[in-house]
Design a protein around this motif. Sequence first.
Motif, PDB file in Angstrom:
ATOM      1  N   VAL A  85       0.976  -1.282   0.113  1.00 36.93           N
ATOM      2  CA  VAL A  85       0.118   0.018   0.103  1.00 36.93           C
ATOM      3  C   VAL A  85       0.835   1.158   0.010  1.00 36.93           C
ATOM      4  N   LEU A  86       2.074   1.304   0.940  1.00 40.75           N
ATOM      5  CA  LEU A  86       2.859   2.510   0.743  1.00 40.75           C
ATOM      6  C   LEU A  86       3.496   2.553  -0.545  1.00 40.75           C
ATOM      7  N   LYS A  87       4.007   1.391  -1.101  1.00 42.17           N
ATOM      8  CA  LYS A  87       4.609   1.410  -2.457  1.00 42.17           C
ATOM      9  C   LYS A  87       3.630   2.200  -3.369  1.00 42.17           C
ATOM     10  N   ILE A  88       2.493   1.641  -3.392  1.00 46.70           N
ATOM     11  CA  ILE A  88       1.263   2.379  -4.556  1.00 46.70           C
ATOM     12  C   ILE A  88       1.185   3.634  -4.014  1.00 46.70           C
ATOM     13  N   ARG A  89       0.937   3.890  -2.779  1.00 50.71           N
ATOM     14  CA  ARG A  89       0.850   5.593  -2.485  1.00 50.71           C
ATOM     15  C   ARG A  89       1.671   6.388  -3.135  1.00 50.71           C
ATOM     16  N   ILE A  90       3.204   5.875  -2.811  1.00 46.55           N
ATOM     17  CA  ILE A  90       4.237   6.565  -3.294  1.00 46.55           C
ATOM     18  C   ILE A  90       4.238   6.779  -4.902  1.00 46.55           C
ATOM     19  N   LEU A  91       3.998   5.798  -5.609  1.00 50.19           N
ATOM     20  CA  LEU A  91       3.921   5.791  -7.278  1.00 50.19           C
ATOM     21  C   LEU A  91       2.927   6.816  -7.712  1.00 50.19           C
ATOM     22  N   TYR A  92       1.594   6.619  -6.879  1.00 48.36           N
ATOM     23  CA  TYR A  92       0.562   7.375  -7.453  1.00 48.36           C
ATOM     24  C   TYR A  92       0.799   9.067  -7.128  1.00 48.36           C
ATOM     25  N   GLY A  93       1.422   9.573  -6.051  1.00 44.11           N
ATOM     26  CA  GLY A  93       1.755  10.560  -5.760  1.00 44.11           C
ATOM     27  C   GLY A  93       2.889  11.202  -6.875  1.00 44.11           C
ATOM     28  N   ILE A 139      -0.177  -0.360 -10.762  1.00 48.90           N
ATOM     29  CA  ILE A 139      -1.200  -1.161 -11.073  1.00 48.90           C
ATOM     30  C   ILE A 139      -0.702  -2.615 -11.069  1.00 48.90           C
ATOM     31  N   LYS A 140       0.594  -2.934 -11.532  1.00 50.04           N
ATOM     32  CA  LYS A 140       1.103  -4.260 -11.609  1.00 50.04           C
ATOM     33  C   LYS A 140       1.187  -4.632 -10.152  1.00 50.04           C
ATOM     34  N   ILE A 141       1.570  -3.744  -9.085  1.00 50.81           N
ATOM     35  CA  ILE A 141       1.274  -4.119  -7.620  1.00 50.81           C
ATOM     36  C   ILE A 141       0.125  -4.443  -7.273  1.00 50.81           C
ATOM     37  N   CYS A 142      -0.948  -3.740  -7.602  1.00 50.56           N
ATOM     38  CA  CYS A 142      -2.365  -4.124  -7.216  1.00 50.56           C
ATOM     39  C   CYS A 142      -2.797  -5.322  -7.787  1.00 50.56           C
ATOM     40  N   GLU A 200       4.030  13.758 -18.804  1.00 51.71           N
ATOM     41  CA  GLU A 200       2.762  12.724 -18.839  1.00 51.71           C
ATOM     42  C   GLU A 200       3.556  11.160 -19.220  1.00 51.71           C
ATOM     43  N   GLU A 201       4.304  11.112 -20.040  1.00 51.33           N
ATOM     44  CA  GLU A 201       4.775   9.732 -20.459  1.00 51.33           C
ATOM     45  C   GLU A 201       5.352   9.065 -19.182  1.00 51.33           C
ATOM     46  N   GLU A 202       6.147   9.997 -18.421  1.00 54.02           N
ATOM     47  CA  GLU A 202       6.878   9.217 -17.233  1.00 54.02           C
ATOM     48  C   GLU A 202       5.903   8.790 -16.213  1.00 54.02           C
ATOM     49  N   ALA A 203       4.712   9.672 -16.159  1.00 56.41           N
ATOM     50  CA  ALA A 203       3.743   9.587 -15.282  1.00 56.41           C
ATOM     51  C   ALA A 203       2.965   8.061 -15.308  1.00 56.41           C
ATOM     52  N   ILE A 204       2.811   8.066 -16.821  1.00 56.84           N
ATOM     53  CA  ILE A 204       1.887   6.674 -17.267  1.00 56.84           C
ATOM     54  C   ILE A 204       2.739   5.589 -16.768  1.00 56.84           C
ATOM     55  N   LEU A 205       4.106   5.588 -16.924  1.00 54.80           N
ATOM     56  CA  LEU A 205       4.872   4.529 -16.493  1.00 54.80           C
ATOM     57  C   LEU A 205       4.666   4.178 -15.127  1.00 54.80           C
ATOM     58  N   GLU A 206       4.852   5.231 -14.243  1.00 51.75           N
ATOM     59  CA  GLU A 206       4.690   5.234 -12.711  1.00 51.75           C
ATOM     60  C   GLU A 206       3.394   4.535 -12.204  1.00 51.75           C
ATOM     61  N   CYS A 207       2.271   5.066 -12.996  1.00 47.59           N
ATOM     62  CA  CYS A 207       1.169   4.343 -12.771  1.00 47.59           C
ATOM     63  C   CYS A 207       0.866   2.918 -13.143  1.00 47.59           C
ATOM     64  N   LYS A 208       1.483   2.546 -14.107  1.00 48.18           N
ATOM     65  CA  LYS A 208       1.684   1.187 -14.733  1.00 48.18           C
ATOM     66  C   LYS A 208       2.389   0.392 -13.790  1.00 48.18           C
ATOM     67  N   LYS A 209       3.308   0.621 -13.096  1.00 49.03           N
ATOM     68  CA  LYS A 209       4.070   0.111 -12.001  1.00 49.03           C
ATOM     69  C   LYS A 209       3.206  -0.277 -10.653  1.00 49.03           C
ATOM     70  N   GLU A 246      -3.761  -8.404  -5.439  1.00 52.53           N
ATOM     71  CA  GLU A 246      -5.095  -8.519  -5.551  1.00 52.53           C
ATOM     72  C   GLU A 246      -5.808  -7.417  -4.724  1.00 52.53           C
ATOM     73  N   SER A 247      -5.362  -6.262  -4.830  1.00 51.72           N
ATOM     74  CA  SER A 247      -5.821  -5.002  -4.159  1.00 51.72           C
ATOM     75  C   SER A 247      -6.431  -4.102  -5.223  1.00 51.72           C
ATOM     76  N   LEU A 248      -7.437  -3.546  -4.646  1.00 51.16           N
ATOM     77  CA  LEU A 248      -8.385  -2.301  -5.554  1.00 51.16           C
ATOM     78  C   LEU A 248      -7.671  -1.005  -4.962  1.00 51.16           C
ATOM     79  N   TYR A 249      -6.611  -0.818  -3.930  1.00 53.40           N
ATOM     80  CA  TYR A 249      -6.284   0.208  -3.452  1.00 53.40           C
ATOM     81  C   TYR A 249      -5.714   1.241  -4.207  1.00 53.40           C
ATOM     82  N   LEU A 250      -6.334   2.439  -4.727  1.00 54.03           N
ATOM     83  CA  LEU A 250      -5.851   3.343  -5.541  1.00 54.03           C
ATOM     84  C   LEU A 250      -6.133   2.812  -7.107  1.00 54.03           C
ATOM     85  N   LEU A 251      -6.470   1.618  -7.387  1.00 53.46           N
ATOM     86  CA  LEU A 251      -6.468   1.373  -8.773  1.00 53.46           C
ATOM     87  C   LEU A 251      -7.516   1.972  -9.675  1.00 53.46           C
TER      88      LEU A 251
END
Length: 292
Positions: free
Chosen positions: A194-202, A224-227, A213-222, A231-236
């Motif tokens: 959850v902490l890693k997802i929060r960091i990547l989202y921020g 999403i892979k964790i989610c 934006e291109e870099e932002a998309i890559l961080e979001c995809k990372k 099997e987590s919906l957190y920030l998905l």
Amino acid sequence: MLELISSKLKEARKDRGITQAELADGICTQAMISNFEKGESVPSSVVLFKIAQKLKLDINYFFGQNSLKTHQDDNEETKKLIRKLIRNRDYQAINYIVKTEKEKANFSSNEDKQFLLWHEGICDFYLNKDSVNAINILNSALKLTGKENYTEQTISINNSIAIIYFEVQQYENSLEIFQKCKSEYDLSNLKDSVLKIRILYGLSKTLVALKREEEAILECKKAIKICVTEESLYLLGELYFQIGRNLVILDRVKESEQYFEKAQHIFEIEGNYEFLDVIEKVKLDYFTEKRQ
């Protein structure tokens, strides 16, 4: 602490010989009083103050020491309550609890002191809108841990600092701290997804603010892979939305549709109608702009 408030509320109400409906009158609903007493939810600072007034009690009554528990047990209950209040963004209640606990001096270890300072800094920002003082408080909290000793709490504190920089539009500072959080998380071998997802989202939001934006998309995809792995919906839903919005900015509208559809599906499951409206607005704004 959550259990302490619920039990003391029920005890005081019964001692005064009034019903839940009578206590709720002019303050909230009877169902809310019932939930407070069951420990299923916690009253806001304003509601708790009004309840205390009606019961002719000092509000400190609800935060009194429970003699059946050790200080550490009580500290853990307090931390749980503060985390719950953070999710509800009830910064006034958190601020009151932090001040009360500092006066009681039960939070004696460096880790516990750091926890209180961390949330004091967060409250200072959202209640007083003073980013400089808030960040100073958070940095003083970090000094309670060794420089190279990365813990879940220290990384979370840095994440809070990055969020404050983002909120006041100091995006370069925000980016630097988010990248530091990401690096420290990887070095620490933590397993808190959850902490890693929060960091990547921020981090992704900050990159968007810097028009990367291109870099932002890559961080979001990372993230999403964790989610998906966990099997987590957190920030998905938010992550799919973020990608969709970035693709619209990059004029890749057709590609964005699949991400908006996934985001919509998740927001429908969560009942997050606010974000559903935002998706429609993003689409409408884009097509309006194209027609002009």
